[in-house]
Enzyme design. Structure first.
Site, mmCIF file in Angstrom:
data_model
loop_
_atom_site.group_PDB
_atom_site.id
_atom_site.type_symbol
_atom_site.label_atom_id
_atom_site.label_comp_id
_atom_site.label_asym_id
_atom_site.label_seq_id
_atom_site.Cartn_x
_atom_site.Cartn_y
_atom_site.Cartn_z
ATOM 1 N N ASP A 261 0.868 -1.165 0.000
ATOM 2 C CA ASP A 261 0.000 0.000 0.000
ATOM 3 C C ASP A 261 0.912 1.225 0.000
ATOM 4 O OD1 ASP A 261 -3.219 0.562 1.618
ATOM 5 O OD2 ASP A 261 -2.135 1.733 0.133
HETATM 6 C C1 GLC Z 1 -4.407 4.274 -0.198
HETATM 7 C C2 GLC Z 1 -5.272 3.107 0.211
HETATM 8 C C3 GLC Z 1 -5.343 2.025 -0.825
HETATM 9 C C4 GLC Z 1 -5.155 2.618 -2.198
HETATM 10 C C5 GLC Z 1 -3.737 3.155 -2.274
HETATM 11 C C6 GLC Z 1 -3.456 3.826 -3.621
HETATM 12 O O1 GLC Z 1 -3.767 4.829 0.911
HETATM 13 O O2 GLC Z 1 -5.035 2.481 1.456
HETATM 14 O O3 GLC Z 1 -6.621 1.390 -0.675
HETATM 15 O O4 GLC Z 1 -5.363 1.640 -3.202
HETATM 16 O O5 GLC Z 1 -3.451 4.060 -1.219
HETATM 17 O O6 GLC Z 1 -4.241 4.963 -3.749
#
Ligand code: GLC
Length: 737
Positions: A261
């Site tokens: 993430d």
């Molecule tokens: C965010 C979220 C995740 C998302 C990623 C990219 O913080 O936790 O669900 O896909 O970053 O945007």
């Protein structure tokens, strides 16, 4: 693009062949993801792609920019390796469907699959080829803002809807997106409903509840997965090799890629399990994270760690193969020089958004048959409230690319329906507005109307990532607005748009009807108007329990029975307790002194404009049948005049097992359409595996009694029971762990 989106053998072989041609830096490039810059291509990005130091880009959606980025990768990079272009396409791209919690309320996997297919078309036309969805976190705490992105509290629903979304994204057609299962795992159990918080989840709970949807979606062919930000039992998933290797790869045979993430690799330092970005990168690489989302831990340190022998080259080769294999399986190498453009509006998308929104709305109350409104009555209607005319707010969270111009509000739809017979006042400018200066004007308008439609709820920003609340009441002065309108003595229909269940018990007693719409998306207006006018009959069912007060949370239907469940007649309400009451006078059972122990509305609840009767619940065959199936059937009758959908739900309980089991578990459901007066026999087939559970040592279905109920929600009373015999159970030990 590949006819099949499956990670087929030749994709891995092709990846292994290409790997042999790459330098160490180029292999690490495939593990590196950079953030887009809103249409601009920085020299560092251009040069990085050219040199093979970047394998994927996130958050770039400009079609011209994406075409140029892919051209650089294809024509100027030594090996012509295309880029994965990732974006959060969570519940639509340009056309916005209900938030996933709303989609779940439809109990319609096919509509969810279709919505994902439409989103894939709109996003891939612009050059996006990877989405970070479906989100599969089991969510039982509405304080948590990300419940909005989830399919709710139940593992079976989340499994079915997640798999449907995977198939919609990876649909085998011309326009596909690589899907990404997130957030692996147990993120929804963040303590106190506070985002990114600690989670402690025993393996029995992990395997029986939180891991199930991910396993189902791996089986559905998902090609990527994202570990969660949260700390899981002391080791965050971005560094958790039990999770990413033992469970995901060894037990489940997942062959796709794992993307961290956002900066979750370097956040291992905040968690306190890494002392430096290099250390964090090493932990994640060893745990099995294939791509580093924008933290640069891999780009800055992996090469040196390989050269110094701290990390073996074979590990980098494996991670790189996972990425290249997904690119081959996704057909990116075969995409050639595709043209990209901004996705145009389609009638098809609007129709699908309207149908899904219509089927997602839950009718919680409808006294005096206030709904549906009768055209013949020529009623005058006063529409009031801060959510009545908010094209952006009704979309909910995660709508970066929404075409808000195409968002149709309740006001627009009702003006088209009622014309001059509709008056309107927002009364409050936005849901958190405390300014009551417009209440007099709103009340005056309402006083001249036959009926009030009151649109209340939450702005989109009050739910979603990092947007958690400890008070789930209506924000701002909305409750005061209702109280003011109540004094007029007019019928009131409340429509609530929110990203979660709100604690609406106080409102319930002040209105005649309640339609609950989890942020219903671009077509909110037409969908709600269809339901108000009876052109569609409400069929939504709650995918989450609605608590009375926040103090009851976490509250969910599949709970343990405890050694002292609340008993009928339990006294609750501090003022109901006698003065000088004796220590044990109010009973020592599992309840709170100051609130009814039952939910405001149970999981699976939703009314209709008709009503349904269930009868003749029968178990036809024992598990002895050759295919080891338990055939269960029940008669359901539409007792009213409106033709309508009903979601028939089948629940079971294993009352005596080697570990405590939930008082109820959803095992099957079917949404059926019945004409007024029509009856149907609905049949379910349960396999022994459906009754299996993890007991701390193994998955198994144990011999003994299984109780079953069928009905309209998780409080269904029509029940029976069967006995799994020894001979039927033991062979069905699903697998040794
Ligand atoms: C965010 C979220 C995740 C998302 C990623 C990219 O913080 O936790 O669900 O896909 O970053 O945007």
């Amino acid at each position: 693009m590949n006819a099949e989106f499956k990670l087929v053998e030749n994709a891995v072989t092709r990846a292994q062949d290409l790997l042999k041609l790459l330098s160490l830096d180029e292999k690490i490039g495939q593990l590196t993801q950079l953030n887009g810059e809103g249409g601009h291509i920085a020299d560092s990005l251009r040069e990085g792609i050219r040199a093979g130091r970047v394998g994927s880009v996130i958050n770039e959606v400009n079609p011209d920019t994406l075409a140029e980025l892919q051209r650089i990768a294809r024509d100027e990079n030594a090996h012509g390796i295309p880029l994965l272009i990732g974006r959060d396409v969570i519940h639509g791209f340009r056309t916005i469907m209900p938030i996933p919690l709303g989609m779940a309320a439809s109990w319609q996997p096919e509509l969810i699959r279709l919505s994902a297919e439409i989103a894939a078309e709109e996003a891939s036309i612009q050059g996006v080829n990877w989405t970070f969805a479906p989100m599969l976190d089991i969510s039982r705490d509405p304080r948590w803002g990300r419940m909005a992105e989830s399919f709710g509290e139940d593992p079976l629903l989340t499994s079915e809807f997640g798999a449907a979304m995977v198939k919609g994204f990876q649909n085998g057609g011309e326009h596909q997106l690589v899907s990404c299962l997130k957030h692996f795992v147990g993120y929804g159990a963040s303590e106190s409903g506070r985002d990114y918080n600690t989670t402690y989840i025993p393996e029995v709970e992990l395997r029986n509840v939180h891991l199930r949807p991910f396993h189902a979606c791996v089986k559905a062919g998902a090609m990527s997965l994202m570990p969660s930000f949260s700390d899981l039992n002391g080791m965050p998933p971005s560094g958790n090799s039990w999770l990413l290797r033992t469970v995901l790869r060894d037990e489940w045979g997942f062959s796709g890629l794992v993307v961290s993430d956002w900066c979750s690799i370097t956040e291992l330092m905040n968690h306190g399990v890494a002392e430096s970005p290099a250390h964090a990168g090493r932990i994640s690489a060893l745990a099995g994270v294939s791509i580093d989302m924008v933290s640069n831990a891999y780009a800055d340190h992996l090469a040196e760690q390989v050269r110094s022998g701290e990390i073996c080259q074979a590990l980098v080769d494996q991670l790189c193969t996972e990425v290249l294999a997904v690119k081959y399986a996704a057909g990116l190498f075969d995409a050639g020089t595709r043209e990209y453009s901004y996705a145009a509006r389609t009638e098809h998308a609007d129709v699908a958004a309207r149908k899904l929104a219509t089927e997602s709305v839950v009718l919680l109350k409808n006294d005096h048959q206030t709904l549906p409104l009768q055209r013949s009555a020529n009623q005058t209607v006063c529409l009031i409230g801060p959510l009545a005319d908010q094209p952006y707010e009704q979309l909910g969270t995660w709508v970066f690319d929404a075409d808000t111009d195409r968002s149709v509000t309740l006001r627009q739809a009702l003006e088209a329906e009622f014309g001059e017979r509709l008056s309107f006042s927002a009364a409050l400018e936005f849901s958190r507005d405390h300014n009551q200066q417009n209440f007099d004007d709103a009340a005056a308008l309402a006083n001249n109307a036959d009926l009030i439609v009151l649109a209340l709820g939450e702005e989109a920003i009050l739910s979603g990532e990092a947007h958690c609340r400890t008070d789930l009441g209506l924000p701002g002065a909305q409750s005061a607005l209702l109280e003011r309108l109540k004094t007029l003595g007019k019928p009131i229909v409340a429509i609530i748009m929110a990203g979660r269940p709100l604690t609406i018990e106080p409102l319930l007693h002040q209105v005649d009807s309640v339609l609950y719409a989890f942020h219903p998306g671009s077509q909110a207006g037409p969908a709600l108007c269809d339901l108000l006018m009876g052109d569609a009959v409400p069929s939504g069912k709650l995918p989450v329990t609605m608590p009375r007060v926040v103090g009851q949370i976490p509250m969910y239907y599949a709970h343990g029975n405890t050694g002292r469940p609340p008993v009928e007649g339990t006294v609750f309400g501090l003022d109901d307790i006698e003065i000088g009451a004796g220590q044990t006078s109010v009973g020592n059972t599992s309840f709170h002194l100051d609130v009814d122990p039952s939910p405001l509305f149970p999981f699976g609840y939703g009314l209709s404009y008709t009503w349904f009767e269930y009868s003749e619940l029968e178990v036809h065959e024992s598990l002895k049948t050759a295919d080891g199936q338990l055939k269960v059937s029940v008669q359901v009758r539409n007792c009213g005049e409106h033709a309508a959908y009903e979601t028939v739900q089948l629940y079971t309980r294993d009352p005596v097992a080697s570990v405590t089991r939930p008082v109820r578990e959803l095992k099957a459901f079917e949404k059926v359409f019945l004409q007024g007066g029509e009856a149907k026999r609905i049949e379910f087939a349960l396999r022994v595996d459906d009754l299996a559970f993890f007991n701390g040592q193994q998955w198994l279905a144990e011999p003994g009694v299984i109780q079953l109920w069928a009905g309209s929600d998780s409080a269904a009373q029509l029940g029976t029971e069967v006995r799994i015999l020894e001979s039927e159970a033991s062979p069905h030990v699903v697998k040794q762990i």
